[in-house]
Structures are given as C-alpha cells and as structure tokens.
Motif scaffolding. Structure first.
Motif, PDB file in Angstrom:
ATOM      1  N   LEU A  60       0.831  -1.216   0.000  1.00 34.97           N
ATOM      2  CA  LEU A  60       0.000   0.000   0.000  1.00 34.97           C
ATOM      3  C   LEU A  60       0.860   1.259   0.000  1.00 34.97           C
ATOM      4  O   LEU A  60       0.651   2.177  -0.815  1.00 34.97           O
ATOM      5  CB  LEU A  60      -0.913  -0.015   1.229  1.00 34.97           C
ATOM      6  N   PHE A  61       1.854   1.315   0.883  1.00 33.14           N
ATOM      7  CA  PHE A  61       2.657   2.534   0.984  1.00 33.14           C
ATOM      8  C   PHE A  61       3.700   2.639  -0.135  1.00 33.14           C
ATOM      9  O   PHE A  61       4.145   3.750  -0.440  1.00 33.14           O
ATOM     10  CB  PHE A  61       3.304   2.634   2.367  1.00 33.14           C
ATOM     11  N   TYR A  62       4.046   1.517  -0.738  1.00 34.51           N
ATOM     12  CA  TYR A  62       4.878   1.587  -1.948  1.00 34.51           C
ATOM     13  C   TYR A  62       4.091   2.293  -3.050  1.00 34.51           C
ATOM     14  O   TYR A  62       4.625   3.169  -3.755  1.00 34.51           O
ATOM     15  CB  TYR A  62       5.289   0.191  -2.407  1.00 34.51           C
ATOM     16  N   ILE A  63       2.824   1.929  -3.194  1.00 34.99           N
ATOM     17  CA  ILE A  63       1.972   2.569  -4.210  1.00 34.99           C
ATOM     18  C   ILE A  63       1.814   4.053  -3.905  1.00 34.99           C
ATOM     19  O   ILE A  63       1.918   4.907  -4.790  1.00 34.99           O
ATOM     20  CB  ILE A  63       0.600   1.865  -4.274  1.00 34.99           C
ATOM     21  N   ILE A  64       1.570   4.381  -2.626  1.00 34.47           N
ATOM     22  CA  ILE A  64       1.377   5.783  -2.243  1.00 34.47           C
ATOM     23  C   ILE A  64       2.629   6.607  -2.531  1.00 34.47           C
ATOM     24  O   ILE A  64       2.549   7.708  -3.088  1.00 34.47           O
ATOM     25  CB  ILE A  64       1.006   5.894  -0.749  1.00 34.47           C
ATOM     26  N   THR A  65       3.797   6.080  -2.168  1.00 38.61           N
ATOM     27  CA  THR A  65       5.036   6.867  -2.295  1.00 38.61           C
ATOM     28  C   THR A  65       5.593   6.891  -3.711  1.00 38.61           C
ATOM     29  O   THR A  65       6.250   7.859  -4.097  1.00 38.61           O
ATOM     30  CB  THR A  65       6.122   6.335  -1.347  1.00 38.61           C
ATOM     31  N   GLN A  66       5.343   5.835  -4.496  1.00 36.57           N
ATOM     32  CA  GLN A  66       5.978   5.743  -5.808  1.00 36.57           C
ATOM     33  C   GLN A  66       5.027   5.902  -6.993  1.00 36.57           C
ATOM     34  O   GLN A  66       5.478   6.099  -8.118  1.00 36.57           O
ATOM     35  CB  GLN A  66       6.690   4.379  -5.942  1.00 36.57           C
ATOM     36  N   ARG A  67       3.727   5.834  -6.729  1.00 36.73           N
ATOM     37  CA  ARG A  67       2.776   5.840  -7.842  1.00 36.73           C
ATOM     38  C   ARG A  67       1.705   6.919  -7.724  1.00 36.73           C
ATOM     39  O   ARG A  67       0.755   6.928  -8.522  1.00 36.73           O
ATOM     40  CB  ARG A  67       2.088   4.467  -7.948  1.00 36.73           C
ATOM     41  N   THR A  68       1.830   7.803  -6.761  1.00 31.51           N
ATOM     42  CA  THR A  68       0.825   8.855  -6.596  1.00 31.51           C
ATOM     43  C   THR A  68       1.496  10.225  -6.481  1.00 31.51           C
ATOM     44  O   THR A  68       2.681  10.327  -6.164  1.00 31.51           O
ATOM     45  CB  THR A  68      -0.040   8.628  -5.334  1.00 31.51           C
ATOM     46  N   LYS A  69       0.693  11.265  -6.710  1.00 35.37           N
ATOM     47  CA  LYS A  69       1.205  12.631  -6.561  1.00 35.37           C
ATOM     48  C   LYS A  69       1.577  12.921  -5.114  1.00 35.37           C
ATOM     49  O   LYS A  69       2.536  13.653  -4.853  1.00 35.37           O
ATOM     50  CB  LYS A  69       0.149  13.635  -7.035  1.00 35.37           C
ATOM     51  N   THR A  70       0.821  12.346  -4.194  1.00 37.07           N
ATOM     52  CA  THR A  70       1.128  12.557  -2.779  1.00 37.07           C
ATOM     53  C   THR A  70       2.550  12.110  -2.464  1.00 37.07           C
ATOM     54  O   THR A  70       3.298  12.804  -1.761  1.00 37.07           O
ATOM     55  CB  THR A  70       0.137  11.773  -1.889  1.00 37.07           C
ATOM     56  N   GLY A  71       2.944  10.955  -2.984  1.00 34.79           N
ATOM     57  CA  GLY A  71       4.302  10.462  -2.786  1.00 34.79           C
ATOM     58  C   GLY A  71       5.343  11.394  -3.377  1.00 34.79           C
ATOM     59  O   GLY A  71       6.379  11.682  -2.749  1.00 34.79           O
ATOM     60  N   THR A  72       5.070  11.875  -4.579  1.00 34.86           N
ATOM     61  CA  THR A  72       5.993  12.820  -5.229  1.00 34.86           C
ATOM     62  C   THR A  72       6.149  14.087  -4.395  1.00 34.86           C
ATOM     63  O   THR A  72       7.258  14.602  -4.214  1.00 34.86           O
ATOM     64  CB  THR A  72       5.472  13.193  -6.631  1.00 34.86           C
ATOM     65  N   TYR A  73       5.049  14.571  -3.845  1.00 33.25           N
ATOM     66  CA  TYR A  73       5.081  15.785  -3.038  1.00 33.25           C
ATOM     67  C   TYR A  73       5.845  15.564  -1.722  1.00 33.25           C
ATOM     68  O   TYR A  73       6.547  16.463  -1.241  1.00 33.25           O
ATOM     69  CB  TYR A  73       3.658  16.252  -2.727  1.00 33.25           C
ATOM     70  N   ILE A  74       5.718  14.369  -1.144  1.00 30.46           N
ATOM     71  CA  ILE A  74       6.445  14.062   0.095  1.00 30.46           C
ATOM     72  C   ILE A  74       7.947  14.181  -0.135  1.00 30.46           C
ATOM     73  O   ILE A  74       8.666  14.808   0.649  1.00 30.46           O
ATOM     74  CB  ILE A  74       6.089  12.643   0.597  1.00 30.46           C
ATOM     75  N   TYR A  75       8.426  13.608  -1.236  1.00 37.67           N
ATOM     76  CA  TYR A  75       9.859  13.683  -1.556  1.00 37.67           C
ATOM     77  C   TYR A  75      10.268  15.115  -1.901  1.00 37.67           C
ATOM     78  O   TYR A  75      11.367  15.562  -1.550  1.00 37.67           O
ATOM     79  CB  TYR A  75      10.200  12.749  -2.717  1.00 37.67           C
ATOM     80  N   ALA A  76       9.380  15.837  -2.591  1.00 40.77           N
ATOM     81  CA  ALA A  76       9.698  17.214  -2.981  1.00 40.77           C
ATOM     82  C   ALA A  76       9.868  18.107  -1.757  1.00 40.77           C
ATOM     83  O   ALA A  76      10.786  18.941  -1.697  1.00 40.77           O
ATOM     84  CB  ALA A  76       8.593  17.764  -3.877  1.00 40.77           C
ATOM     85  N   ILE A  77       9.008  17.927  -0.756  1.00 48.29           N
ATOM     86  CA  ILE A  77       9.101  18.726   0.468  1.00 48.29           C
ATOM     87  C   ILE A  77      10.408  18.437   1.187  1.00 48.29           C
ATOM     88  O   ILE A  77      11.073  19.343   1.697  1.00 48.29           O
ATOM     89  CB  ILE A  77       7.892  18.450   1.385  1.00 48.29           C
ATOM     90  N   GLY A  78      10.795  17.171   1.246  1.00 50.51           N
ATOM     91  CA  GLY A  78      12.057  16.817   1.891  1.00 50.51           C
ATOM     92  C   GLY A  78      13.263  17.330   1.149  1.00 50.51           C
ATOM     93  O   GLY A  78      14.286  17.684   1.753  1.00 50.51           O
ATOM     94  N   GLY A  79      13.146  17.395  -0.185  1.00 49.02           N
ATOM     95  CA  GLY A  79      14.260  17.889  -0.992  1.00 49.02           C
ATOM     96  C   GLY A  79      14.475  19.379  -0.825  1.00 49.02           C
ATOM     97  O   GLY A  79      15.602  19.848  -0.632  1.00 49.02           O
TER      98      GLY A  79
END
Length: 319
Positions: free
Chosen positions: A180-199
C-alpha cells in the motif's frame, strides 16, 4: 568476453542496496558466533520475521516523517495507547472488528494531532512529537489503570499470534501495508510531493504544493502505522501494558536510517526500510541469543546509527 562478463557482474553488485550486504554480514556473524542450533533454526527465523513485522510497520511512519525532513518520536506512545485500547475493549467482550477499528482510529488521531500542529504552526516536529509521545503514554497508563490488561478471548490472538500456512498473519498484514505505501510513495502525486518537500520545502511551496496538507497526511499515516503495530503487538502477547511500545520510536528511526534514508530529508524507500527493519530485528535477536544485556544492545544499535549517519554526511560532502 570474460572481462565483459566480470564488468557486468560488478555493475550488478553495485546496484544491490548496501543494507542487503549489512543484512547478510550480520546474519553470518551471529550464525558463526552463536551456539549451534540456536540462531539459524526454523523456529528462530519464524520468530525473527514475526517480530520484524511489528517494527517494519512502525518504520514506515518513521520513514515518511524523515523523508519530509522531520521526525516522529510519538510512535512508541501511540503503540502503547492503541494496544491498551484494543486490550481493554477486547477484555470487555467487544467484537474484534470494533476492537481493531477503535484502537487504530485512536492512534491515527494522535498522528493527525501531530500533523495539524506541525503543518499549521510550522513548529519543529521534534518538540511536538516528543510532547504527544508523553500524552499518548500517559493516556495508555490511565486507560490501563496502571496495570497490564490481559485478554482471555482467543480471537484476540489472531492478528499477532496466528499463522496461515507457514506464514504468520502479522507478516502477511505487514507485507500488505508495504505494498500500500509503496503505491502511495511511488505511484501517486502525494508520494511525489512528500519527496519534494524533503528535498526543498521552499521550492515545493513555490511550485504550488500544499505543504501543510502533505505534512498533515504524513504524520497521520505515521499515527496509523504505529496504531496498527500496537494492536498487532498486543494481539501477539495476548495483553497490553502502558510501556509496551517504548523504544519503538528509536528502532523505527534506526530501521529507516540503516535503510539509507537521510535525516536531511528527500530520500529513502519503503522496501529498503523493510530490509532495515530486518537488519535491526536480526541484530536484536542475535544479541539476545548471545546473552548481551539490553543496555549494551542499545549501545550497539546507537553505534550502528551513528556510523550510518556519519557515512551519509561524508558522502554528501563529497558530492
């Protein structure tokens, strides 16, 4: 032709995550050092993956917070509170569906509270999650009446103590949560935004990302995973007490860091974190079998984390 094959093999080995080698090395060390028939046995390996499932689920929440450049120290308290809620409800004869849903919801609300305060006020996550850890731990103490809550209902043991075939149910649940969380982090905009905020949080805000909303979701997710792990751990033991989840905030962070997540934020993956949780669990299991006191186990784990963070800092400086 021979050199070409060697180069391909070297390139393949370089692509293997470093924590895989750490996992193999630690396993071999304990296999060699522990008494024959104690570490590399079927029963101990099943026990390791069972114990790992609780830590692995908690580690997802720790990972998400770290990716955004934050930290969640409340997961141990959330585990305690959710486990106690589940045990109290089950001991009063409530249906298991109600028990699990109510306990997981209770822990998720603690995560949501973290998210609201951190997102709206831009307060350091360290301070807020440390405070909510204390709140959750105190709530667990009050709810349990300061004592261990024992559950007689055998159905309560299903999530944490039952098996389907050769696999423990808790391991199956953990794998489902990871998918489930692999899909959220790697296949959704929410996941992309999480990494973007950390970057780069400022850059993420300027590109139109709702930073407050994503941070709220991250800490809510962390509360959810900690609550689920707390219920499963109580189910495994058939009881719950106010101190049952203590230390898991440290082990969750350790799993994410050992897996390659940088405390500076912006990187780290779900499946690598699962390997990190395995590394920590095998390390703890091996140290227990070797008869190392718990206080020294924490020293060893602390040294491992310091070493990994040091390597991460040095590699960043070189880049």
């Amino acid at each position: 032709m021979h050199n070409l094959t060697e180069n391909k093999a070297v390139q393949m080995l370089k692509k293997v995550p470093g924590n895989i080698y750490t996992l193999i090395a630690i396993t071999l060390v304990f296999w060699i050092c522990c008494k024959p028939g104690t570490f590399m046995t079927g029963s101990n390996l099943i026990n390791i993956v069972r114990q790992c499932s609780f830590l692995a689920i908690v580690s997802i929440g720790s990972l998400l917070a770290i990716i955004t450049g934050g930290i969640d120290l409340s997961v141990g308290g959330t585990m305690c509170f959710s486990g106690v809620v589940a045990a109290v409800l089950a001991s009063k004869g409530q249906p298991m569906v109600v028990v699990v849903l109510a306990a997981v919801l209770a822990g998720t609300l603690i995560g949501a509270l973290n998210g609201i305060i951190i997102a709206r006020n831009n307060v350091a996550p360290f301070i807020i999650t440390l405070a909510t850890w204390n709140v959750a731990d105190s709530l667990a103490l009050v709810t349990a009446g300061g004592a261990t809550v024992t559950v007689e209902d055998p159905n309560f043991r299903f999530l944490g103590g039952s098996d389907i075939g050769f696999l423990p149910v808790c391991v199956i649940v953990a794998l489902m949560i990871y998918v489930l969380f692999y899909i959220i982090t790697q296949r959704t905009k929410t996941g992309t935004y999480i990494y973007a905020i950390g970057g780069n949080e400022n850059a993420a805000h300027l590109t139109g990302i709702n930073v407050a909303k994503i941070k709220f979701l991250v800490y809510t997710f962390s509360g959810f995973t900690a609550a689920l792990a707390g219920v499963m751990l109580a189910s495994r033991l058939g009881s719950a007490n106010p101190g049952q989840g203590d230390g898991y905030e440290f082990y969750g962070i350790a799993s994410a860091v050992v897996a390659g997540a940088s405390m500076a934020g912006g990187n780290g993956t779900v499946w690598h974190t699962l390997i990190g949780a395995l590394v920590i669990t095998i390390l703890r299991s091996g140290l227990n079998i070797a008869g190392i006191p718990n206080s020294w186990q924490m020293v060893v784990l602390g040294v491992v984390i310091v070493g990994v963070v040091f390597i991460d800092v040095m590699s960043r400086r070189k880049k």
